[in-house]
Motif scaffolding. Sequence first.
Motif, PDB file in Angstrom:
ATOM      1  N   MET A 131      -4.386  18.203  -2.124  1.00 49.88           N
ATOM      2  CA  MET A 131      -3.086  17.792  -1.600  1.00 49.88           C
ATOM      3  C   MET A 131      -3.236  16.563  -0.712  1.00 49.88           C
ATOM      4  O   MET A 131      -2.467  15.601  -0.815  1.00 49.88           O
ATOM      5  CB  MET A 131      -2.464  18.944  -0.799  1.00 49.88           C
ATOM      6  N   TYR A 132      -4.224  16.593   0.150  1.00 49.16           N
ATOM      7  CA  TYR A 132      -4.447  15.485   1.075  1.00 49.16           C
ATOM      8  C   TYR A 132      -4.678  14.179   0.326  1.00 49.16           C
ATOM      9  O   TYR A 132      -4.036  13.157   0.607  1.00 49.16           O
ATOM     10  CB  TYR A 132      -5.647  15.804   1.967  1.00 49.16           C
ATOM     11  N   TYR A 133      -5.567  14.198  -0.655  1.00 48.55           N
ATOM     12  CA  TYR A 133      -5.890  12.960  -1.358  1.00 48.55           C
ATOM     13  C   TYR A 133      -4.768  12.523  -2.296  1.00 48.55           C
ATOM     14  O   TYR A 133      -4.574  11.325  -2.518  1.00 48.55           O
ATOM     15  CB  TYR A 133      -7.226  13.097  -2.096  1.00 48.55           C
ATOM     16  N   ARG A 134      -4.011  13.467  -2.826  1.00 50.31           N
ATOM     17  CA  ARG A 134      -2.829  13.092  -3.613  1.00 50.31           C
ATOM     18  C   ARG A 134      -1.820  12.353  -2.736  1.00 50.31           C
ATOM     19  O   ARG A 134      -1.243  11.335  -3.137  1.00 50.31           O
ATOM     20  CB  ARG A 134      -2.178  14.331  -4.223  1.00 50.31           C
ATOM     21  N   ILE A 135      -1.576  12.878  -1.551  1.00 45.72           N
ATOM     22  CA  ILE A 135      -0.622  12.233  -0.649  1.00 45.72           C
ATOM     23  C   ILE A 135      -1.048  10.797  -0.360  1.00 45.72           C
ATOM     24  O   ILE A 135      -0.251   9.851  -0.471  1.00 45.72           O
ATOM     25  CB  ILE A 135      -0.492  13.020   0.664  1.00 45.72           C
ATOM     26  N   TYR A 136      -2.316  10.618  -0.017  1.00 48.42           N
ATOM     27  CA  TYR A 136      -2.747   9.278   0.388  1.00 48.42           C
ATOM     28  C   TYR A 136      -2.937   8.337  -0.797  1.00 48.42           C
ATOM     29  O   TYR A 136      -2.793   7.115  -0.651  1.00 48.42           O
ATOM     30  CB  TYR A 136      -3.984   9.368   1.283  1.00 48.42           C
ATOM     31  N   TYR A 137      -3.208   8.884  -1.962  1.00 47.94           N
ATOM     32  CA  TYR A 137      -3.182   8.039  -3.160  1.00 47.94           C
ATOM     33  C   TYR A 137      -1.772   7.503  -3.381  1.00 47.94           C
ATOM     34  O   TYR A 137      -1.567   6.312  -3.648  1.00 47.94           O
ATOM     35  CB  TYR A 137      -3.651   8.834  -4.385  1.00 47.94           C
ATOM     36  N   ASN A 138      -0.781   8.383  -3.245  1.00 45.85           N
ATOM     37  CA  ASN A 138       0.599   7.965  -3.468  1.00 45.85           C
ATOM     38  C   ASN A 138       1.080   6.992  -2.398  1.00 45.85           C
ATOM     39  O   ASN A 138       1.846   6.065  -2.682  1.00 45.85           O
ATOM     40  CB  ASN A 138       1.511   9.190  -3.530  1.00 45.85           C
ATOM     41  N   ILE A 139       0.640   7.192  -1.171  1.00 49.49           N
ATOM     42  CA  ILE A 139       0.961   6.228  -0.117  1.00 49.49           C
ATOM     43  C   ILE A 139       0.365   4.865  -0.457  1.00 49.49           C
ATOM     44  O   ILE A 139       1.002   3.815  -0.267  1.00 49.49           O
ATOM     45  CB  ILE A 139       0.452   6.731   1.249  1.00 49.49           C
ATOM     46  N   ALA A 140      -0.851   4.870  -0.989  1.00 45.26           N
ATOM     47  CA  ALA A 140      -1.490   3.611  -1.373  1.00 45.26           C
ATOM     48  C   ALA A 140      -0.730   2.917  -2.497  1.00 45.26           C
ATOM     49  O   ALA A 140      -0.622   1.683  -2.519  1.00 45.26           O
ATOM     50  CB  ALA A 140      -2.939   3.862  -1.787  1.00 45.26           C
ATOM     51  N   LEU A 141      -0.197   3.694  -3.442  1.00 45.30           N
ATOM     52  CA  LEU A 141       0.636   3.101  -4.489  1.00 45.30           C
ATOM     53  C   LEU A 141       1.825   2.366  -3.875  1.00 45.30           C
ATOM     54  O   LEU A 141       2.156   1.243  -4.269  1.00 45.30           O
ATOM     55  CB  LEU A 141       1.150   4.186  -5.432  1.00 45.30           C
ATOM     56  N   CYS A 142       2.461   3.015  -2.918  1.00 48.31           N
ATOM     57  CA  CYS A 142       3.627   2.408  -2.261  1.00 48.31           C
ATOM     58  C   CYS A 142       3.230   1.156  -1.492  1.00 48.31           C
ATOM     59  O   CYS A 142       3.913   0.118  -1.564  1.00 48.31           O
ATOM     60  CB  CYS A 142       4.278   3.409  -1.313  1.00 48.31           C
TER      61      CYS A 142
END
Length: 525
Positions: free
Chosen positions: A119-130
């Motif tokens: 969950m943690y790395y999914r969140i920050y991957y998606n933040i990086a996309l943004c």
Amino acid sequence: MKKILYTAFYFCSALLLSSCIGDLDQYPHEDETSSTIYTSADNYKAVLGKIYAAMVTTGQEKSGDPDLSSNSGQDYMRCFFNLQECGTDEVASTWLSGDNVTGLTYLSWDANDPWVSDMYYRIYYNIALCNEFLRNTTDETIARFTEQEQTEIRHYRAEARFMRALFYYHAMDLFRNIPFVTENDPTVGYLPPRYTAAQVFSYIESELTSITGDMLDKADCPYGRASQGAAYTLLAKLYLNAEVYINTPKYTECISACKEVIKQGYSLEDDYSKLFNADNDKRTANEIIFTLPVDATHTVSWGSSTYIVCGAVSNTSDLQKPEDYGVKSGWGMFRVRGEIPSLFTGEEDKRAMFFTDGQTLNLDKIDDQSNGYFVEKWTNLTDAGETASNTADGGVNTDYPLFRLADVYLMMAEAFVRGGSGTTSTEVAGYINQIQERAYGDDSNNKEEGQITLSFILDERARELYWEGHRRTDLIRYGVFTTNGYLWQWKGGVKEGTAVNSRYNIYPIPTTELTANPNLYNENY
């Protein structure tokens, strides 16, 4: 056939690189190919589609390469559902060791839990996309396009900021004090600072209040994208939980945000079950404020709603038939603990959607599929009752309704009962009774103003919103997630339920991340 924004999200695969667990640079970063991708307004739309699709898919196209090597292969919403539901009274998981959910189920996880890490790395991957998208949408960068294209890209930019605010909201709610990075920070070798919940709260609030003017309203927003209503709904959630996050009540602000949502013109869907079937994309015309499209052809997901629909069908029962739910075969992933069905007063409440044949209400064994009712709320059936897709080949066609109007009505009621101003008890009762009348088909269960108490609202949120990813946050807000104020079956790992350490109100930042970034630490793990 659903028309989905996401069909071209593979464009973004060339833009972002993911790092392995243990590397110092844990965050995807911009590649030099961005100069060749951001060449047309259509490409901007495609990359925006990737940001949305990253909530329900794990990588590029069907069975394509995964986005993250530092991930066990789970998608964002499968992780989110598990972290929000598995440890509560709403879910009894079957495959405790096989699916690595023992820690989540018994409120006994640690900083090495695979679901917490995913969950943690999914969140920050998606933040990086943004962040990567926003680096390429400055006014200076888009000045080369036509005025109409610039206007469109500004809408995309506002939506990307909304999505980033949503991801940061989830990060704060789940992990509380978290690393913080935006498009203005370096893309390589940068170690994000640790932000307190108060700092993150302030940032999310500022972002949401500043972008609504550039977001499309309900009438103009295409299916699958976030509208002004979505931004105001997230703002309402932020304010409703403010006392948990920053020790400051913001219930009046919550009511104001709820009213902004209602002004958009949403209305309750007459048939509750149609909010969770394979034609629920049609419900974005009335009740569903923000949906995550899932499509067995265009946006294949083996998590998200596929996980819920297939997971709620037994693979051992001779009585429950997979075809009754539009699935090829059941996964037998989870059932519901006995407390939730007991909240319903009887068959009159149409939301009580449970398979009970051959099932016990209570759980002598949490991992026995005959213990606990199966939930029939989510299906892969069309409005006509037909199977929508071959779930063995492409998953379900059922969208995940992340925000909907009934939740807004309940948030507004709770904020008022907790002392917020800006509405009246009569107005609140009117909204609550709309929910009651849909549930019962008439006004036989309508509530008087004095009956709408905090206790009623918590129970009503369970009846209305079970298995939608709200329960953990609700129980924490009411102060009963870890305490003995409310004990449910197998809470804390014992049949009768027990209180657990208050540290379990917050998930720990993964050990791998603490090793990679010395700015971070967990206070109670």
